[in-house]
Design an enzyme around this catalytic site. Sequence first.
Site, PDB file in Angstrom:
ATOM      1  N   ASN A 175       0.833  -1.201   0.116  1.00  0.00           N
ATOM      2  CA  ASN A 175       0.068  -0.017  -0.090  1.00  0.00           C
ATOM      3  C   ASN A 175       1.071   1.237   0.054  1.00  0.00           C
ATOM      4  OD1 ASN A 175      -1.629   1.966   0.632  1.00  0.00           O
ATOM      5  ND2 ASN A 175      -2.240   1.567   2.436  1.00  0.00           N
ATOM      6  N   LYS A 216       0.102   4.364  -0.169  1.00  0.00           N
ATOM      7  CA  LYS A 216      -0.483   5.457   0.514  1.00  0.00           C
ATOM      8  C   LYS A 216      -0.429   6.765  -0.498  1.00  0.00           C
ATOM      9  CE  LYS A 216       0.225   3.218   4.957  1.00  0.00           C
ATOM     10  NZ  LYS A 216       0.212   3.186   6.328  1.00  0.00           N
ATOM     11  N   HIS A 263      -9.377   0.501   4.968  1.00  0.00           N
ATOM     12  CA  HIS A 263      -7.898   0.652   5.854  1.00  0.00           C
ATOM     13  C   HIS A 263      -8.422   1.793   6.859  1.00  0.00           C
ATOM     14  CE1 HIS A 263      -3.959   2.008   6.568  1.00  0.00           C
ATOM     15  NE2 HIS A 263      -3.683   1.063   5.983  1.00  0.00           N
ATOM     16  N   GLU A 310      -6.831   3.909   8.007  1.00  0.00           N
ATOM     17  CA  GLU A 310      -6.486   5.514   7.820  1.00  0.00           C
ATOM     18  C   GLU A 310      -7.792   6.036   7.418  1.00  0.00           C
ATOM     19  OE1 GLU A 310      -2.681   5.294   5.904  1.00  0.00           O
ATOM     20  OE2 GLU A 310      -1.804   4.647   7.707  1.00  0.00           O
ATOM     21  N   GLU A 336      -5.156  -5.829  10.434  1.00  0.00           N
ATOM     22  CA  GLU A 336      -4.164  -4.537  10.836  1.00  0.00           C
ATOM     23  C   GLU A 336      -4.408  -4.176  12.057  1.00  0.00           C
ATOM     24  OE1 GLU A 336      -2.257  -3.327   6.868  1.00  0.00           O
ATOM     25  OE2 GLU A 336      -4.016  -2.018   7.617  1.00  0.00           O
ATOM     26  N   GLY A 361       2.622   1.609  10.845  1.00  0.00           N
ATOM     27  CA  GLY A 361       3.506   2.751  10.857  1.00  0.00           C
ATOM     28  C   GLY A 361       4.390   3.253  12.226  1.00  0.00           C
ATOM     29  N   SER A 395       3.829  -2.851  10.361  1.00  0.00           N
ATOM     30  CA  SER A 395       5.213  -2.957  10.233  1.00  0.00           C
ATOM     31  C   SER A 395       5.967  -3.979  10.064  1.00  0.00           C
ATOM     32  CB  SER A 395       5.612  -2.473  11.733  1.00  0.00           C
ATOM     33  OG  SER A 395       5.276  -1.166  12.410  1.00  0.00           O
ATOM     34  N   GLY A 453       2.857  -1.281   4.258  1.00  0.00           N
ATOM     35  CA  GLY A 453       2.859  -0.036   4.015  1.00  0.00           C
ATOM     36  C   GLY A 453       4.339   0.500   3.699  1.00  0.00           C
TER      37      GLY A 453
HETATM   38  C1  PEP Z   1      -0.699  -0.177   6.357  1.00  0.00           C
HETATM   39  O1  PEP Z   1      -0.721   0.859   6.175  1.00  0.00           O
HETATM   40  O2  PEP Z   1      -1.426  -1.236   5.776  1.00  0.00           O
HETATM   41  C2  PEP Z   1       0.424  -0.681   7.137  1.00  0.00           C
HETATM   42  C3  PEP Z   1       0.523  -2.092   7.316  1.00  0.00           C
HETATM   43  O3  PEP Z   1       1.444   0.182   7.213  1.00  0.00           O
HETATM   44  P1  PEP Z   1       3.160   0.011   7.721  1.00  0.00           P
HETATM   45  O4  PEP Z   1       3.468  -1.512   6.998  1.00  0.00           O
HETATM   46  O5  PEP Z   1       3.841   0.972   7.415  1.00  0.00           O
HETATM   47  O6  PEP Z   1       2.806  -0.343   9.140  1.00  0.00           O
END
Ligand code: PEP
Length: 254
Positions: free
Chosen positions: A9, A11, A95, A97, A167, A173, A213, A234
Amino acid sequence: MRKPIIAGNWKMYKTLKEAEELVSSLKRQVYDVTDVDIVVCPPYTALSYVADMLEDGNIALGAQDTHWEEEGAWTGEVSAGMLKDAGCLYVIIGHSERRQFFSETDEGVNKKIKAALKNSLIPIVCVGENLNQREKSLTFDIIKEQLTGAFKNINSEEIEKIILAYEPVWAIGTGKVATPQQAQEVHKYIRDWLAKNYGEQASRQIRIQYGGSVKPDNIAGLMLEEDIDGALVGGASLKADSFGAIVINSRKKG
Ligand code: PEP
């Protein structure tokens, strides 16, 4: 056995030039991978450009969101039909966010899933609890509520087309990855929920990604868990080296 699926992703990152550099390099790194489904989800502006770069390859295209209507006076929005037309096969829905910063509700998620399926897009449906909810031991309640809302009036045939992504919001993040055991516990809960509501066959077949992460050095440990079938990535999907390494290291399962 379920085939692993790793999705990146991006973003709100990557101009066309940056997208081109990332995809060119990623293609070189994973050109011979056939035992993992690989997906990249660029911003809307780069979808059709990246679609051309991915033609006839082993990397599929996804979008990061969709609107639920087919067309209309919805300034700034993009429909599932438009995403299909731009070359997408997948679309991320719900998601955290979107839920957190754009007031996305389970009802909206449900409508978007239906729009995606109607347009032959594979929805990657995200669920997950925040830190406060985890600390209050509400994780399973939140997951159940999100699943129930997201899949309202979705039938057994439709559910088998869906990918789920667990998630935990506190791990996105933040560099704070859930331990494989913490993730597995929730993945198992989701799979049991699927079995209860859609039967054993659907539950065994549906792939559940972990997201939060994920990095090249923690993906293999996560993939060893029985109910973890891949990752939604992400930050580490923004560099070809790290995303390519996650894809390669996800193959160690079994
Ligand atoms: C995400 O935004 O779906 C995500 C998992 O981000 P990150 O890998 O940066 O934690």
